[in-house]
Motif scaffolding. Structure first.
Motif, short mmCIF file in Angstrom:
data_model
loop_
_atom_site.label_atom_id
_atom_site.label_comp_id
_atom_site.label_asym_id
_atom_site.label_seq_id
_atom_site.Cartn_x
_atom_site.Cartn_y
_atom_site.Cartn_z
N ILE A 111 53.35 17.11 -29.04
CA ILE A 111 52.28 16.17 -29.39
C ILE A 111 52.87 14.86 -29.89
O ILE A 111 52.43 13.77 -29.50
N LYS A 112 53.89 14.94 -30.75
CA LYS A 112 54.52 13.73 -31.29
C LYS A 112 55.08 12.86 -30.17
O LYS A 112 54.97 11.63 -30.21
N ARG A 113 55.66 13.49 -29.16
CA ARG A 113 56.25 12.74 -28.05
C ARG A 113 55.20 12.06 -27.17
O ARG A 113 55.53 11.18 -26.37
N LEU A 114 53.95 12.46 -27.32
CA LEU A 114 52.88 11.83 -26.54
C LEU A 114 52.30 10.58 -27.20
O LEU A 114 51.46 9.91 -26.61
N GLN A 115 52.76 10.28 -28.41
CA GLN A 115 52.19 9.15 -29.15
C GLN A 115 52.17 7.85 -28.35
O GLN A 115 51.15 7.16 -28.32
N PRO A 116 53.28 7.47 -27.68
CA PRO A 116 53.23 6.21 -26.91
C PRO A 116 52.24 6.26 -25.75
O PRO A 116 51.79 5.21 -25.27
N TRP A 117 51.89 7.45 -25.30
CA TRP A 117 51.04 7.59 -24.13
C TRP A 117 49.55 7.60 -24.47
O TRP A 117 48.72 7.18 -23.66
N VAL A 118 49.20 8.09 -25.66
CA VAL A 118 47.78 8.11 -26.05
C VAL A 118 47.39 6.87 -26.83
O VAL A 118 46.20 6.54 -26.92
N GLY A 119 48.38 6.15 -27.40
CA GLY A 119 48.09 4.91 -28.07
C GLY A 119 47.43 5.09 -29.42
O GLY A 119 47.37 6.19 -29.98
N GLU A 120 46.91 4.02 -29.94
CA GLU A 120 46.30 4.01 -31.28
C GLU A 120 44.79 4.19 -31.18
O GLU A 120 44.01 3.33 -31.61
N GLU A 121 44.39 5.29 -30.61
CA GLU A 121 42.97 5.54 -30.47
C GLU A 121 42.70 7.03 -30.58
O GLU A 121 43.61 7.87 -30.52
N THR A 122 41.44 7.36 -30.77
CA THR A 122 41.02 8.76 -30.78
C THR A 122 41.40 9.41 -29.46
O THR A 122 41.28 8.80 -28.39
N PHE A 123 41.87 10.66 -29.53
CA PHE A 123 42.18 11.37 -28.29
C PHE A 123 41.82 12.84 -28.42
O PHE A 123 41.67 13.37 -29.52
#
Length: 257
Positions: A111-123
């Motif tokens: 999950i942490k590694r997905l941070q750049p991919w989901v951005g600063e928004e609700t997911f």
């Protein structure tokens, strides 16, 4: 809104099926269970996916690449590298990012590694090995209503064995699947705010342990209670359950036409 799916685990309890492919690629009715999960999200308008892969991730990448190609007529010009698709038979209008999150990362690490991919928004987030008919609109509305960092979908697991009630040696009640009598468990199908990443240390972090425990301690974890269908696929027996539901056209998670 992005939907993240964890699809990188070993699936050791389903070893008969996962020697050559990751568990999300194990098929139900001729389609990977990953496709079933994505199709449910798409029914509710969620068409942007980020899939975290690890163990045999190349199988998932290849399937994503081949899915559209194998459903269409193809013109190939090897000398120029030109590939043209004609009359595509794919109805799913989705965008998919397949992200290699390492072969040994735990759930929190992925999950942490997905941070750049989901951005600063609700997911949204779920595991790549379980299906449900959870109402994703109601889940999202519930999440937005309470303003906390995380919402977990709580489910009652289907009982593994039949249940009997006796009076002496006389059976007075028999129930094959007393799901309503089971306790609530984590059924995944999360809605998360980007602040959740601060609760995850790194690759070795198991999301179901310290991150969720600390979110609960801080009053930042809420439960959306789903009383409908939910089934994970951890064992061959559970795969057969899902296969039979699909074969008999009684699959509750098939929320699309």
């Amino acid at each position: 809104m992005k939907t993240a799916i964890l699809a990188g685990g070993l699936g050791s309890r389903l070893a008969e099926e996962t020697v050559l492919r990751p568990k999300p690629m194990v098929e139900i009715g001729g389609r990977p269970i990953l496709w079933h999960i994505m199709r449910h999200y798409l029914q509710y308008g969620h068409n942007e996916f980020v899939i975290a892969v690890g163990y045999k991730g190349e199988v998932i990448k290849r399937w994503m690449l081949d899915y559209a190609t194998l459903s269409a007529d193809v013109s190939v010009r090897p000398r120029t590298g030109e590939v043209r698709l004609h009359g595509q038979g794919v109805s799913e209008d989705w965008a998919v990012d397949v992200v290699d999150t390492g072969p040994h990362s735990n759930t929190g690490g992925r999950i942490k590694r997905l941070q750049p991919w989901v951005g600063e928004e609700t997911f949204m987030l779920t595991w790549g090995d379980g299906v449900s008919n959870v109402d994703l609109d109601a889940l999202l509305a519930f999440h937005r209503s309470h303003g906390r960092i995380a919402t977990l979908t709580a489910v009652r697991p289907p009982a593994r064995y039949g249940h009997i009630v006796t009076q002496g040696d006389t059976i007075v009640e028999f129930s094959e699947k007393p799901q309503i009598g089971e306790g609530w468990i984590n059924g995944a199908f999360f809605v998360l705010e980007p602040e959740v990443f601060s609760y995850i240390d790194g690759d070795d972090t198991q999301f179901e342990k310290e991150p969720l425990e600390n979110l609960a301690r801080d009053g930042q974890l809420m439960a959306y209670h789903h009383t409908g269908f939910w089934q994970c696929m951890d064992t061959v027996r559970e795969k057969h359950i899902l296969e039979e539901l699909w074969r008999t056209e009684t699959a509750p998670w098939k929320t699309w036409e």
